[in-house]
Write an enzyme that holds these catalytic residues in place. Structure first.
Site, mmCIF file in Angstrom:
data_model
loop_
_atom_site.group_PDB
_atom_site.id
_atom_site.type_symbol
_atom_site.label_atom_id
_atom_site.label_comp_id
_atom_site.label_asym_id
_atom_site.label_seq_id
_atom_site.Cartn_x
_atom_site.Cartn_y
_atom_site.Cartn_z
ATOM 1 N N HIS A 37 27.586 13.145 3.680
ATOM 2 C CA HIS A 37 26.864 12.316 2.714
ATOM 3 C C HIS A 37 26.518 10.967 3.321
ATOM 4 C CE1 HIS A 37 25.642 11.753 -1.527
ATOM 5 N NE2 HIS A 37 25.814 10.465 -1.240
ATOM 6 N N HIS A 39 22.778 8.224 3.923
ATOM 7 C CA HIS A 39 21.376 7.968 3.573
ATOM 8 C C HIS A 39 20.687 7.217 4.701
ATOM 9 C CE1 HIS A 39 22.606 8.982 -0.501
ATOM 10 N NE2 HIS A 39 23.498 8.000 -0.464
ATOM 11 N N ARG A 130 18.605 17.370 -4.660
ATOM 12 C CA ARG A 130 19.447 16.429 -5.390
ATOM 13 C C ARG A 130 18.814 16.113 -6.741
ATOM 14 N NH1 ARG A 130 20.936 10.067 -4.124
ATOM 15 N NH2 ARG A 130 23.157 10.222 -4.642
ATOM 16 N N HIS A 189 31.553 11.929 -4.812
ATOM 17 C CA HIS A 189 32.458 10.867 -5.239
ATOM 18 C C HIS A 189 33.642 11.391 -6.052
ATOM 19 C CE1 HIS A 189 29.091 8.816 -3.665
ATOM 20 N NE2 HIS A 189 28.455 8.519 -4.769
ATOM 21 N N ASP A 257 29.267 8.181 2.846
ATOM 22 C CA ASP A 257 28.419 7.501 1.864
ATOM 23 C C ASP A 257 27.707 6.301 2.496
ATOM 24 O OD1 ASP A 257 27.229 7.182 -0.655
ATOM 25 O OD2 ASP A 257 28.822 5.863 -1.378
#
Length: 301
Positions: A37, A39, A130, A189, A257
């Site tokens: 995960h 970005h 997503r 999460h 993340d």
């Protein structure tokens, strides 16, 4: 220091940048470890952000991210489309093109996307879509289930899944709602519920039920998003991580993340986040499963 652009209500707040210090984690990782995960944001000048976004990140680019992975000893990664781009996946697809062997992606798509466009995305390295349930929910505790099933039927032939951004505590009947869903679902999460709600929360228990039935996966990501503690080791997340692993360790993956968008307080270092696995997953064989074996199966490496 966190900057905000409050003087211009049409310009969403600028996020804090990730910690730039390249610390060595205590863990030495096995081959094929995967960050599931992260970005890629920017360059903003090349890939403009959506006007409907609620935050503005600083550029967080692939070379910077790959340097972090190399330092941590992580070989593979899954890039997830951030909400700042809505369904404009150009930045994500450009990043995947740079390293198709080690990168996979999760895209955001229009409900009416064609099968041909989905095939093109699959060849580009996309392995799921997503859906931001935080924004899409028709009402608290109610999923847009007909739309979701319509999309799931489209992606099922590709072996894809749907990744939900959702707070499981808002969906106490989650296991009943998704029990016969056409594709697996992935939640980030640790279920995205505040630790103060406890592991007996009905929504979290529903998630555990789906995991036992191999219908749901969970990412051990973003402990700072659910913890009542403002910095590592976020020990109040331990019961949640252990409950997820006890439910079905074959359905659990991990991620940084990065670049940790919308963190408004202490910015954790990624090495410290990785080292949380010493407590969450202390057994080396199980840790290898979470970091390597499970991601290879879920993302078709």
């Amino acid at each position: 220091m966190l900057k905000t652009l409050e003087s211009n209500p049409n310009n969403p707040p600028l996020c804090q940048a990730p910690d730039q210090a390249l610390k060595k984690p205590g863990l030495v990782l096995d081959e094929h470890a995967c960050d599931c995960h992260a970005h890629i944001c920017g360059p903003a000048a090349l890939y403009p952000y959506s006007s409907k976004r609620i935050y503005t990140p600083p550029d967080a680019l692939l070379p910077q991210y790959r340097a972090l992975l190399n330092h941590l000893g992580i070989e593979r990664a899954v890039l997830v489309q951030p909400s700042i781009y809505a369904d404009d996946n150009r930045a994500l697809l450009a990043a995947l093109k740079e390293d198709p062997l080690h990168l996979r992606g999760i895209a955001v798509v229009d409900w009416e996307i064609s099968e041909q466009d989905l095939e093109k995305m699959h060849h580009a390295g996309i392995r799921g879509v997503r859906c931001n349930i935080v924004d899409l929910a028709e009402a608290k505790g109610v999923l847009p289930i007909m739309k979701l099933r319509y999309l799931a039927d489209k992606i099922a032939p590709l072996g894809w899944h749907i990744e939900f951004l959702m707070h499981v505590n808002e969906f106490p009947a989650l296991d009943q709602t998704l029990r016969n869903f056409p594709v697996p679902v992935v939640l980030g999460h640790l279920g995205y519920l505040k630790t103060s709600l406890g592991v007996n929360d009905p929504g979290f228990q529903g998630l555990l039920s789906l995991m036992r039935e191999e219908r749901a996966w969970v990412k051990l990501t973003g402990p700072y998003r659910i913890s009542s503690q403002d910095r590592p080791p976020y020990s109040d997340t331990n019961p949640f991580a252990h409950a997820l692993l006890d439910a079905n360790s074959h359905q659990v993956v991990w991620g940084t993340d990065w670049p940790h968008v919308m963190v408004n307080s202490f910015m954790p270092n990624d090495a410290d986040l990785l080292d949380l696995l010493n407590t969450w997953v202390p057994e080396p064989a199980l840790r290898k499963q979470v970091l390597s074996t499970n991601p290879a199966r879920l993302y078709q490496f």
